[in-house]
Scaffold this active site. Structure first.
Site: not given
Ligand code: NAD
Length: 246
Positions: A148, A59
């Site tokens: 983004y 992760d």
């Protein structure tokens, strides 16, 4: 083709899409590939695609996971930071927690893995770091991609900073800026718009080349940037977008 024999690579978000295709392409070019993701269901397909791929759970939001990965793999020659998420919406659609998450996954995760892996590359005398940005960044304005674009522009800045600070010590650091590329998360975004076929047609219509990109086409650029043939390129945002920004 490019020969990565004797090199090792760590790929993040290798479970599907561009990360998966890149892990496979790096392995087929001869590298020992540590292919990581939080989705362990993808690991069988990675191993099946190429026996040189060693998948394990990582992760990228976790300091502990990244430290454990560094312990497990030792120093690598190639680091491909592919993990990232698309947040859809303009600034007024983006609450602080969404912006914070986009920055965590798209930017801070790369900071974390580079901090973990760069010292080993420096000890080896070289390495290639490849960071996943996007044309939706400082390259091109794209509607409804506030978090983004801001975060992917930061990836380009991070890339240039690392490149300039370590260019004299054998390290190359480049960013990849794809246009629209087929992947499971792209399909999810298209489905989320209601009419999948219409949404896909609209995405294709903005591509001068007349189609969406394939993950393998981005993976080929990853292999090039990882290879010694790319020894003369660093600090660049490599656009690969079917002519969207030409
Ligand atoms: P995708 O979005 O379909 O898959 C993302 C992968 O990331 C999944 O396997 C998921 O399990 C993994 N992941 C999510 N959170 C993670 C975490 N915390 N740690 C580790 N792995 C995690 O793949 P994609 O669409 O090919 O996108 C890959 C990268 O390419 C992203 O950074 C994306 O922003 C960038 N990109 C994609 C496109 C496109 O059109 N697909 C265009 C430009 C840039």
């Amino acid at each position: 083709m490019f020969d990565l024999s004797g090199k090792s690579a760590l790929v993040t978000a290798a479970g599907q899409g561009i990360g998966f295709a890149s892990a496979v392409a790096l392995a087929r070019a001869g590298a020992r590939v540590f292919a990581t993701d939080i989705n362990e269901a993808a690991f069988a397909a990675l191993k099946q695609a190429d026996a040189r791929i060693e998948p394990f759970r990582l992760d990228v939001l976790s300091d502990a996971d990244v430290s454990a990965a560094r312990e497990r793999t030792g120093a690598v020659d190639i680091l491909f930071n592919c993990a990232g998420i698309v947040h859809a919406g303009a600034i007024l659609d983006c609450p602080p927690e969404d912006l914070a998450f986009a920055l965590q996954l798209n930017v801070t995760a790369a900071y974390r893995t580079i901090r973990a892996y760069l010292p080993g590359m420096l000890e080896k005398g070289g390495g290639s770091i490849i960071n996943m940005a996007s044309v939706a960044s400082s390259v091109k304005a794209v509607p409804n991609r506030f978090a983004y674009s801001a975060s992917k522009a930061a990836v380009i800045g991070l890339t240039k900073s690392v490149a300039t600070d370590y260019v004299g010590r054998g390290i190359r650091c480049n960013a990849i800026c794809p246009g629209t590329v087929q992947s499971p998360s792209l399909d999810e975004r298209l489905r989320a718009q209601g009419d999948y076929e219409a949404a896909k047609a609209a995405f294709i219509a903005r591509q001068p080349i007349g189609r969406i990109g394939k993950p393998e086409e981005i993976a080929a650029l990853v292999v090039y940037l990882a290879s010694d043939e790319a020894a003369y390129t660093t600090g660049q945002a490599h656009v690969i977008d079917g002519g969207w920004t030409m």
